[in-house]
Design an enzyme around this catalytic site. Structure first.
Site, PDB file in Angstrom:
ATOM      1  N   VAL A   1       0.838  -1.202   0.000  1.00  0.00           N
ATOM      2  CA  VAL A   1       0.000   0.000   0.000  1.00  0.00           C
ATOM      3  C   VAL A   1       0.874   1.253   0.000  1.00  0.00           C
ATOM      4  O   VAL A   1       0.558   2.241  -0.669  1.00  0.00           O
ATOM      5  CB  VAL A   1      -0.962   0.003   1.215  1.00  0.00           C
ATOM      6  CG1 VAL A   1      -1.765   1.296   1.274  1.00  0.00           C
ATOM      7  CG2 VAL A   1      -1.900  -1.198   1.158  1.00  0.00           C
ATOM      8  N   CYS A   2       1.987   1.212   0.710  1.00  0.00           N
ATOM      9  CA  CYS A   2       2.852   2.388   0.875  1.00  0.00           C
ATOM     10  C   CYS A   2       3.265   3.044  -0.439  1.00  0.00           C
ATOM     11  O   CYS A   2       3.126   4.262  -0.587  1.00  0.00           O
ATOM     12  CB  CYS A   2       4.078   2.036   1.713  1.00  0.00           C
ATOM     13  SG  CYS A   2       3.672   1.429   3.367  1.00  0.00           S
ATOM     14  N   PRO A   3       3.752   2.290  -1.439  1.00  0.00           N
ATOM     15  CA  PRO A   3       4.155   2.970  -2.670  1.00  0.00           C
ATOM     16  C   PRO A   3       2.987   3.621  -3.401  1.00  0.00           C
ATOM     17  O   PRO A   3       3.169   4.643  -4.061  1.00  0.00           O
ATOM     18  CB  PRO A   3       4.814   1.873  -3.507  1.00  0.00           C
ATOM     19  CG  PRO A   3       4.349   0.585  -2.935  1.00  0.00           C
ATOM     20  CD  PRO A   3       4.060   0.847  -1.488  1.00  0.00           C
TER      21      PRO A   3
ATOM     22  N   GLU B   1       0.473   5.116  -1.959  1.00  0.00           N
ATOM     23  CA  GLU B   1       0.233   6.378  -1.262  1.00  0.00           C
ATOM     24  C   GLU B   1       1.298   7.418  -1.599  1.00  0.00           C
ATOM     25  O   GLU B   1       0.979   8.581  -1.877  1.00  0.00           O
ATOM     26  CB  GLU B   1       0.241   6.164   0.258  1.00  0.00           C
ATOM     27  CG  GLU B   1      -0.898   5.339   0.775  1.00  0.00           C
ATOM     28  CD  GLU B   1      -0.850   5.232   2.280  1.00  0.00           C
ATOM     29  OE1 GLU B   1      -1.886   5.513   2.904  1.00  0.00           O
ATOM     30  OE2 GLU B   1       0.226   4.893   2.832  1.00  0.00           O
ATOM     31  N   LEU B   2       2.559   7.008  -1.565  1.00  0.00           N
ATOM     32  CA  LEU B   2       3.643   7.949  -1.844  1.00  0.00           C
ATOM     33  C   LEU B   2       3.601   8.427  -3.288  1.00  0.00           C
ATOM     34  O   LEU B   2       3.886   9.591  -3.570  1.00  0.00           O
ATOM     35  CB  LEU B   2       4.994   7.329  -1.507  1.00  0.00           C
ATOM     36  CG  LEU B   2       5.206   6.976  -0.027  1.00  0.00           C
ATOM     37  CD1 LEU B   2       6.603   6.415   0.189  1.00  0.00           C
ATOM     38  CD2 LEU B   2       4.953   8.146   0.884  1.00  0.00           C
TER      39      LEU B   2
END
Length: 187
Positions: free
Chosen positions: A46-48, A50-51
């Protein structure tokens, strides 16, 4: 205890930013609006997304005078390696702060100590260094940069217009409210 209207606590950390390693402190969060965007870990799922979403909207944040800081408990070296290997992270032009000592994660009360990771925490900080918005999401729930932009605009509007507040779904140019006894029970 709520972090709303509290001043950002002192910290010193190293970030990967535009190909360099740079020092970031609480002083960098003062004098302008800032977003501090915690995420659990580099090289995840999920992190990439969002970034990358923040990167795609970064110019809009800058137009509002807002600097964005991504933070995870990874090191600044890991941030560079991720940047070098991920097309999504290559888009990131804002600083990615390493927090391997957990100082920032503890200061913002997002540390998941048992895992050594940070919750998905979003903090909007005013030019005086005071936290105006706090949002914490569960690990599997990604955030939306457009919604964050809307909230930043609302926070900036309220700061610039004492005595006015922004109702639900407020967008720039919409009507605001001036709380008073006359409005009680009429909304």
């Amino acid at each position: 205890m709520s972090l709303i209207n509290t001043e950002v606590k002192p910290f010193k950390a190293t970030a990967f930013h535009n190909g360099d390693f740079v020092e970031v402190t609480e002083a960098d969060l003062k004098g302008k609006w800032s977003v501090v965007f915690f995420y659990p870990a580099d090289f995840t799922f999920v992190c990439p997304t969002e970034l990358e979403d923040l990167a795609d909207n970064y110019e809009e944040f800058k137009k509002l005078g807002v600097e964005v800081y991504g933070v995870s408990t990874d090191t600044h070296f890991t941030h560079k390696a991720w940047h070098d290997h991920s097309d999504a992270i290559k888009k990131v032009q804002y600083p990615l702060i390493g927090d391997p000592t957990w100082v920032l994660s503890k200061n913002f009360d997002v540390l998941i100590e048992a895992d050594g990771l940070a919750d998905r925490g979003t903090f909007v900080i005013d030019p005086e260094g005071k936290i105006q918005i706090v949002e914490i999401n569960a690990g599997g729930i990604g955030r939306d940069a457009q919604e964050l932009l809307r909230k930043v605009k609302a926070a900036q509007y309220v700061a610039a217009h004492p005595g006015e507040v922004c109702p639900a779904k407020w967008k720039e140019g919409d009507s605001t409210l001036a709380p008073s006894i006359d409005l009680v029970g009429k909304i």
